[in-house]
Design an enzyme around this catalytic site. Structure first.
Site, PDB file in Angstrom:
ATOM      1  N   ASP A   1      48.214  27.889  35.639  1.00 46.11           N
ATOM      2  CA  ASP A   1      47.647  28.837  36.658  1.00 46.11           C
ATOM      3  C   ASP A   1      48.582  30.015  36.411  1.00 46.11           C
ATOM      4  O   ASP A   1      49.374  30.401  35.677  1.00 46.11           O
ATOM      5  CB  ASP A   1      48.597  27.923  37.982  1.00 46.11           C
ATOM      6  CG  ASP A   1      48.821  28.828  39.279  1.00 46.11           C
ATOM      7  OD1 ASP A   1      47.789  29.159  39.717  1.00 46.11           O
ATOM      8  OD2 ASP A   1      49.869  29.109  39.485  1.00 46.11           O
ATOM      9  N   ALA A   2      47.994  31.177  37.176  1.00 42.14           N
ATOM     10  CA  ALA A   2      48.548  32.344  36.963  1.00 42.14           C
ATOM     11  C   ALA A   2      49.537  32.961  37.932  1.00 42.14           C
ATOM     12  O   ALA A   2      50.524  33.206  37.291  1.00 42.14           O
ATOM     13  CB  ALA A   2      47.169  33.364  37.253  1.00 42.14           C
ATOM     14  N   TYR A   3      49.371  32.888  39.216  1.00 46.84           N
ATOM     15  CA  TYR A   3      50.034  33.591  40.168  1.00 46.84           C
ATOM     16  C   TYR A   3      51.479  32.806  40.648  1.00 46.84           C
ATOM     17  O   TYR A   3      51.146  31.692  40.981  1.00 46.84           O
ATOM     18  CB  TYR A   3      49.621  34.096  41.366  1.00 46.84           C
ATOM     19  CG  TYR A   3      48.418  35.002  40.885  1.00 46.84           C
ATOM     20  CD1 TYR A   3      48.858  36.451  40.534  1.00 46.84           C
ATOM     21  CD2 TYR A   3      47.229  34.741  41.066  1.00 46.84           C
ATOM     22  CE1 TYR A   3      47.840  37.356  40.412  1.00 46.84           C
ATOM     23  CE2 TYR A   3      46.186  35.773  40.729  1.00 46.84           C
ATOM     24  CZ  TYR A   3      46.567  36.927  40.351  1.00 46.84           C
ATOM     25  OH  TYR A   3      45.802  37.961  39.999  1.00 46.84           O
TER      26      TYR A   3
ATOM     27  N   ARG B   1      53.052  36.202  50.139  1.00 44.47           N
ATOM     28  CA  ARG B   1      52.808  34.927  49.533  1.00 44.47           C
ATOM     29  C   ARG B   1      52.354  33.921  50.379  1.00 44.47           C
ATOM     30  O   ARG B   1      51.368  33.266  50.146  1.00 44.47           O
ATOM     31  CB  ARG B   1      53.748  34.742  48.511  1.00 44.47           C
ATOM     32  CG  ARG B   1      53.589  33.246  47.726  1.00 44.47           C
ATOM     33  CD  ARG B   1      52.418  33.373  46.810  1.00 44.47           C
ATOM     34  NE  ARG B   1      52.356  32.518  45.832  1.00 44.47           N
ATOM     35  CZ  ARG B   1      51.512  32.260  45.005  1.00 44.47           C
ATOM     36  NH1 ARG B   1      50.369  33.004  44.983  1.00 44.47           N
ATOM     37  NH2 ARG B   1      51.071  31.148  44.114  1.00 44.47           N
TER      38      ARG B   1
ATOM     39  N   SER C   1      42.729  29.916  37.745  1.00 44.93           N
ATOM     40  CA  SER C   1      43.608  30.877  39.131  1.00 44.93           C
ATOM     41  C   SER C   1      42.649  30.985  40.175  1.00 44.93           C
ATOM     42  O   SER C   1      41.200  31.132  40.139  1.00 44.93           O
ATOM     43  CB  SER C   1      43.894  32.053  38.489  1.00 44.93           C
ATOM     44  OG  SER C   1      44.358  32.730  39.399  1.00 44.93           O
ATOM     45  N   ASN C   2      43.207  31.174  41.283  1.00 44.34           N
ATOM     46  CA  ASN C   2      42.578  31.591  42.554  1.00 44.34           C
ATOM     47  C   ASN C   2      42.138  33.085  42.538  1.00 44.34           C
ATOM     48  O   ASN C   2      41.210  33.498  43.241  1.00 44.34           O
ATOM     49  CB  ASN C   2      43.573  31.454  43.560  1.00 44.34           C
ATOM     50  CG  ASN C   2      43.641  30.101  44.324  1.00 44.34           C
ATOM     51  OD1 ASN C   2      42.875  29.249  44.227  1.00 44.34           O
ATOM     52  ND2 ASN C   2      44.705  29.707  45.178  1.00 44.34           N
TER      53      ASN C   2
END
Lengths: 228, 228
Positions: free
Chosen positions: B9-11, B45, B121-122
């Site tokens: 995942d990124a964030y 967030r 990622s989203n």
């Protein structure tokens, strides 16, 4: 008059979801919750809602009693509370949440205007039945509709369709009332006339649909329903 | 060795999502954010994620750039901030979020072990490209996969299937790494081996599936990937 039925969300809209933690803090032995019950209630509610949304996306349904207990377990762990008796007490209190003070008069006025009234809620039927009995508002409600009939949580459109199906109405003949901005967005997208009850003075959610009306509490709903 | 690819995942996992608000508070003119940037980052967030979930349920997709701006608009209004220049600066900083310090070495070690590496990622492709370039980690990544290929956000299973399709692997040959408990739950349900990176020491989410492994940061991922 285009509006034929007024349909209410339950948790947060008719019933104060912070009421369980607040009541537990006020009971004998609840002193240790005095400073932390607002955060406990907020975490509980946040995780409860998150879990409904995540289960809707992954299509792994569990009823609202399970999700409510799951959210409480997360919130109690975050607060450092390991206490099965408190857990059981909080869940029992959740079945007898206080209704907001204006609720009985608002429902009675709507019935007096000849409108149909209903609850449309994520709640499981037993939870909703207990809350309605506890608040003494059953006589003013024509229907108590639970997502368990479709096995998926709000804001899936199948949930909103329970209300139109129950009353044989088109979406625009239903006034849907919720204090949850995301619920209002889903209901507006479905085609209901909507009221966002913004008790806490929060910003409006930035979603694809917004509320048609915004009010600080439920008091003006009967007049609005007649005027539309 | 059953694990053939490690997918991140990124964030929140590779990139510190609080970094934008923190950086804005440290810039000239950012003094008024000194006391409020943590709450601003948290609200931003929270709303960003809520909007991804709600759009997935209602099937009204918008890309992550739109949802990120929508979440920021809610958070700025909640903080009483009306400042188009600050809004633009925060969104620009979100395209250059700091990577956690161990990220480059972890990715390099995985490549050294002969494993495939990817982001899933989203994020919209342009956002992810900017973040990867800003962190200087592109040379260590075999793929940067965005939900835009399927037009729905995590944890919809179609998102996780992008990784198995890209590498031609079965789910159990993929080690998926995320700091977001709900993302780990979705990935575990899909069949990935999973690591929950619990930097903040949060309780584990109560969902239908949990993580196979829990770690405080990414440092031990290369050893784990070889050992599985």
């Amino acid at each position: 008059m285009p509006i034929q039925a007024v349909v209410f969300d339950a948790y947060g809209t008719l019933f104060d979801v912070a009421g369980a933690a607040r009541a537990a803090a006020a009971e004998p032995g609840g002193e240790r919750l005095a400073a932390i019950w607002p955060r406990l209630a907020e975490d509980w509610r946040r995780k409860q809602l998150e879990y409904t949304w995540l289960r809707a996306i992954t299509r792994i349904h569990a009823d609202f009693a399970k999700v409510t207990a799951d959210g409480l377990d997360w919130a109690m762990e975050a607060a450092g509370l390991v206490d099965p008796a408190l857990r059981a007490r909080l869940l029992a209190l959740y079945d007898a949440l206080p209704a907001y003070s204006e609720v009985p008069a608002v429902l009675a006025a709507l019935k007096g205007h000849g409108l149909a009234t209903a609850i449309l809620s994520n709640g499981a039927p037993a939870m909703l039945g207990a809350a309605v009995r506890s608040a003494g508002i059953g006589a003013h409600l024509d229907a108590v509709l639970s997502v368990e009939e479709v096995g998926v949580f709000k804001p899936d459109a199948r949930v909103y369709s329970l209300a139109t199906a129950r009353f044989g109405l088109r979406p625009e003949q239903v006034l849907f009332v919720s204090s949850n901005g995301w619920d209002v967005a889903g209901a507006s997208g479905y085609g209901f006339a909507t009221v966002w009850v913004n008790r806490a003075g929060l910003p409006q959610d930035r979603l694809s649909h917004g509320p048609a009306h915004v009010m600080p509490d439920l008091s003006a709903i009967p007049d609005l329903a007649r005027a539309l």
